[in-house]
Design an enzyme around this catalytic site. Structure first.
Site, PDB file in Angstrom:
ATOM      1  N   SER A   5       0.119   2.574  16.200  1.00 52.00           N
ATOM      2  CA  SER A   5       0.040   2.693  14.755  1.00 52.00           C
ATOM      3  C   SER A   5      -1.333   2.900  14.190  1.00 52.00           C
ATOM      4  O   SER A   5      -1.315   3.572  13.210  1.00 52.00           O
ATOM      5  CB  SER A   5       1.227   1.644  14.133  1.00 52.00           C
ATOM      6  OG  SER A   5       0.164   0.487  14.414  1.00 52.00           O
ATOM      7  N   LYS A   6      -2.184   2.235  14.498  1.00 54.66           N
ATOM      8  CA  LYS A   6      -3.736   2.121  13.872  1.00 54.66           C
ATOM      9  C   LYS A   6      -4.298   3.703  14.282  1.00 54.66           C
ATOM     10  O   LYS A   6      -4.747   4.268  13.419  1.00 54.66           O
ATOM     11  CB  LYS A   6      -4.483   1.171  14.738  1.00 54.66           C
ATOM     12  CG  LYS A   6      -4.095  -0.379  13.946  1.00 54.66           C
ATOM     13  CD  LYS A   6      -4.189  -0.602  12.577  1.00 54.66           C
ATOM     14  CE  LYS A   6      -5.679  -0.443  12.129  1.00 54.66           C
ATOM     15  NZ  LYS A   6      -5.756  -0.670  10.474  1.00 54.66           N
ATOM     16  N   LYS A  18      -3.439 -15.356  16.596  1.00 55.46           N
ATOM     17  CA  LYS A  18      -4.341 -14.752  17.684  1.00 55.46           C
ATOM     18  C   LYS A  18      -5.108 -15.746  18.519  1.00 55.46           C
ATOM     19  O   LYS A  18      -5.029 -17.161  18.226  1.00 55.46           O
ATOM     20  CB  LYS A  18      -5.638 -14.048  16.785  1.00 55.46           C
ATOM     21  CG  LYS A  18      -4.907 -13.063  15.706  1.00 55.46           C
ATOM     22  CD  LYS A  18      -4.446 -11.838  16.383  1.00 55.46           C
ATOM     23  CE  LYS A  18      -4.260 -10.730  15.276  1.00 55.46           C
ATOM     24  NZ  LYS A  18      -3.721 -11.192  13.902  1.00 55.46           N
ATOM     25  N   ILE A  48       1.033  -1.189  -0.099  1.00 53.77           N
ATOM     26  CA  ILE A  48      -0.008   0.001  -0.036  1.00 53.77           C
ATOM     27  C   ILE A  48       0.887   1.228  -0.133  1.00 53.77           C
ATOM     28  O   ILE A  48       0.403   2.136  -0.229  1.00 53.77           O
ATOM     29  CB  ILE A  48      -0.992  -0.150   1.221  1.00 53.77           C
ATOM     30  CG1 ILE A  48      -0.073  -0.003   2.467  1.00 53.77           C
ATOM     31  CG2 ILE A  48      -2.063  -0.923   1.081  1.00 53.77           C
ATOM     32  CD1 ILE A  48      -1.080   0.082   3.788  1.00 53.77           C
ATOM     33  N   ASN A  52     -11.029 -13.931  28.717  1.00 55.85           N
ATOM     34  CA  ASN A  52     -10.299 -14.943  27.790  1.00 55.85           C
ATOM     35  C   ASN A  52     -10.270 -16.198  28.255  1.00 55.85           C
ATOM     36  O   ASN A  52     -10.445 -17.045  27.590  1.00 55.85           O
ATOM     37  CB  ASN A  52      -8.856 -14.216  28.071  1.00 55.85           C
ATOM     38  CG  ASN A  52      -8.610 -13.090  26.911  1.00 55.85           C
ATOM     39  OD1 ASN A  52      -9.113 -12.634  26.299  1.00 55.85           O
ATOM     40  ND2 ASN A  52      -7.511 -12.229  27.395  1.00 55.85           N
ATOM     41  N   THR A 106      -9.548  -0.300  14.580  1.00 58.14           N
ATOM     42  CA  THR A 106      -9.719  -1.325  15.587  1.00 58.14           C
ATOM     43  C   THR A 106     -10.294  -0.324  16.972  1.00 58.14           C
ATOM     44  O   THR A 106      -9.901   0.779  16.812  1.00 58.14           O
ATOM     45  CB  THR A 106      -8.538  -1.967  15.868  1.00 58.14           C
ATOM     46  OG1 THR A 106      -8.557  -2.562  17.312  1.00 58.14           O
ATOM     47  CG2 THR A 106      -7.281  -1.011  15.991  1.00 58.14           C
ATOM     48  N   ASP A 107     -10.973  -0.835  17.643  1.00 59.52           N
ATOM     49  CA  ASP A 107     -11.397  -0.417  18.883  1.00 59.52           C
ATOM     50  C   ASP A 107     -10.162  -0.356  19.969  1.00 59.52           C
ATOM     51  O   ASP A 107     -10.124   0.404  20.859  1.00 59.52           O
ATOM     52  CB  ASP A 107     -12.275  -1.390  19.602  1.00 59.52           C
ATOM     53  CG  ASP A 107     -11.969  -2.673  20.134  1.00 59.52           C
ATOM     54  OD1 ASP A 107     -10.934  -3.141  19.571  1.00 59.52           O
ATOM     55  OD2 ASP A 107     -12.775  -3.338  20.785  1.00 59.52           O
ATOM     56  N   GLU A 108      -9.116  -0.895  19.739  1.00 58.54           N
ATOM     57  CA  GLU A 108      -7.906  -0.874  20.489  1.00 58.54           C
ATOM     58  C   GLU A 108      -7.247   0.685  20.546  1.00 58.54           C
ATOM     59  O   GLU A 108      -6.490   0.852  21.526  1.00 58.54           O
ATOM     60  CB  GLU A 108      -6.689  -1.752  20.128  1.00 58.54           C
ATOM     61  CG  GLU A 108      -7.295  -3.162  19.916  1.00 58.54           C
ATOM     62  CD  GLU A 108      -6.272  -4.413  20.155  1.00 58.54           C
ATOM     63  OE1 GLU A 108      -5.282  -4.194  20.531  1.00 58.54           O
ATOM     64  OE2 GLU A 108      -6.779  -5.339  19.662  1.00 58.54           O
ATOM     65  N   PRO A 146      -1.486 -21.154  26.502  1.00 58.87           N
ATOM     66  CA  PRO A 146      -0.998 -19.873  27.351  1.00 58.87           C
ATOM     67  C   PRO A 146      -1.905 -18.851  27.593  1.00 58.87           C
ATOM     68  O   PRO A 146      -2.176 -18.118  26.663  1.00 58.87           O
ATOM     69  CB  PRO A 146       0.264 -19.703  26.394  1.00 58.87           C
ATOM     70  CG  PRO A 146      -0.058 -19.899  24.828  1.00 58.87           C
ATOM     71  CD  PRO A 146      -0.952 -20.972  25.025  1.00 58.87           C
ATOM     72  N   TYR A 171       0.819  -1.534  18.598  1.00 61.98           N
ATOM     73  CA  TYR A 171      -0.031  -1.632  17.525  1.00 61.98           C
ATOM     74  C   TYR A 171      -1.249  -0.693  17.498  1.00 61.98           C
ATOM     75  O   TYR A 171      -1.379   0.121  16.303  1.00 61.98           O
ATOM     76  CB  TYR A 171      -0.717  -3.351  17.525  1.00 61.98           C
ATOM     77  CG  TYR A 171      -1.606  -3.368  16.945  1.00 61.98           C
ATOM     78  CD1 TYR A 171      -1.949  -3.443  15.416  1.00 61.98           C
ATOM     79  CD2 TYR A 171      -3.012  -3.552  17.524  1.00 61.98           C
ATOM     80  CE1 TYR A 171      -3.067  -3.694  14.729  1.00 61.98           C
ATOM     81  CE2 TYR A 171      -4.442  -3.808  16.814  1.00 61.98           C
ATOM     82  CZ  TYR A 171      -4.244  -3.805  15.433  1.00 61.98           C
ATOM     83  OH  TYR A 171      -5.350  -4.036  14.726  1.00 61.98           O
TER      84      TYR A 171
END
Ligand code: NAD
Ligand code: TYD
Length: 347
Positions: free
Chosen positions: A157-158, A193, A59, A253, A128-130, A209, A154
């Site tokens: 950067s998003k 993931k 891109i 999780n 993302t919601d992050e 883990p 991450y």
């Protein structure tokens, strides 16, 4: 008319391309750099479909993107291309900024030189919601008005890429749309993931883990629902707007991992009769680990009439079924053979 899908050989992008061509006659050009996360086998069923073309490239290559936009008379770009895994961003942040920020900049530059040629042109940036950071247990879910507070490289950067997209709207008038979505799961997700990693490790007899106490919360969305939300935003979203997309499925999780073990116990019982849950191992927590994500998806529901169709339980079962039926896919993407093929094919 054609749409350009960047990152279309990755998890969500390939689900989007397959879904698009299953339900629409409009051609798709997929542009993907084929990093470790991009897998052309995801699009194998389109090999002889004249409506689909694949181009390997970045891109960030403005000249290449500009050529594709013109030669295919592209009417919309959907930007999935990214480095997407938080753990990798912690061990090596640089590629995240090269792709997610500088790559998006290169893409936007190509679009800036093109969009005026088509009055109906749209640029949909998938995020993302992050970017919103983390929530305490009782805090309301993320709305589009929440401030950006990214905590991982991450997410930072998003967040930067979202800001760039917004700036191109304000400065150059680009017809942009942004979506911020919660954690996706479903077929074709690279086994790094949480969900595919746990399925893969369980079947391989390895440890499962779980970071820290495993009580971190994510708001899970089936990938097919994400694709339907993106289509809806592309066709009816208001330019310059942001839409949060989520599944209203907040789970810890450890709940998710236990649910996966229960499904596998039923569908692929272990020879010794014990449960896969015996493989769960709590390990050192991820640094800067966001405690809870939750999406308030009222805006997209109210304004565009979108809501998720898949329940978490049925979506998880479909996902487990897909991974059980596609163990070769996992073996391929985790082995060197596929990478060697890409190197031979594309240099
Ligand atoms: P993925 O890692 O599975 O796929 C990313 C794809 O982008 C790969 O095919 C890769 O080869 C390609 N790519 C990487 N760098 C490129 C470049 N410079 N040029 C062209 N292609 C490049 O990611 P995913 O999970 O499918 O996520 C897709 C998008 O959705 C990302 O932007 C991500 O931030 C966003 N998102 C993901 C989730 C999730 O749960 N997975 C949730 C919300 C938003
Ligand atoms: P992940 O799938 O990496 O998505 P994200 O970090 O973008 O939310 O992780 C989902 C959750 O699962 C997150 O809280 C981290 C946790 N996790 C584990 O506990 N163990 C693992 O091996 C992985 C990959 C994730």
């Amino acid at each position: 008319m054609t749409i350009l899908v960047t990152g279309g050989a990755g998890f969500i992008g390939s689900n989007f391309v397959l879904d698009w061509l299953a339900t629409s006659s409009e051609p798709v050009v997929t542009l993907d750099a084929l990093t470790y996360a991009g897998n052309l086998n995801n699009l194998k069923s389109l090999e002889s479909d004249a409506r689909h073309s694949f181009v390997r490239g970045s891109i960030g290559d403005t000249a290449l993107v500009a050529r594709l936009l013109r030669s295919h008379d592209v009417r919309a770009v959907i930007n999935f291309a990214a480095e997407s895994h938080v753990d990798r961003s912690i061990s090596g942040p640089a590629p995240f900024f090269e792709t997610n920020v500088m790559g998006t900049l290169g893409l936007l530059e190509a679009v800036r030189g093109y969009f005026a040629q088509r009055s109906d042109f749209r640029f949909l940036h998938v995020s993302t919601d992050e970017v919103y950071g983390t929530l305490e247990r009782d805090e309301p879910a993320f709305a589009e008005t929440n401030p950006y507070r990214p905590n991982s490289p991450y997410a930072a950067s998003k967040a930067s890429s979202d800001h760039l997209v917004r700036a191109y709207r304000e400065t150059y008038g680009l017809p942009v749309l942004v979506t911020n979505c919660s954690n996706n799961y479903g077929p074709l997700q690279f086994p790094e993931k949480l969900i595919p990693l746990m399925i893969h490790n369980a079947l391989a007899g390895k440890a499962l883990p779980v970071y820290g106490d495993g009580l971190q919360v994510r708001d899970w969305l089936y990938v097919g629902d994400h694709c339907s939300a993106l289509r809806r935003v592309l066709e009816a979203g208001s330019l310059g707007e942001t839409y949060n997309v989520g599944g209203n499925n907040q789970k810890t999780n450890i709940e998710v991992v236990r649910a996966l073990c229960a499904l596998l116990d039923r569908k692929r019982p272990k020879a010794d009769g014990t449960s896969y849950a015996g493989q769960i191992t709590h390990v050192t927590d991820r640094p800067g680990h966001d405690r809870r994500y939750a999406i308030d998806a009222c805006k997209i529901e109210r304004e565009l009439g979108w809501s998720p169709a898949e329940a978490f339980e049925s979506g998880l079962e479909k996902t487990v079924d897909w991974y059980l039926a596609n163990e070769n896919w996992v073996a391929d993407v985790t082995s060197g053979a596929y990478r060697e093929w890409v190197a031979r094919q594309y240099g």
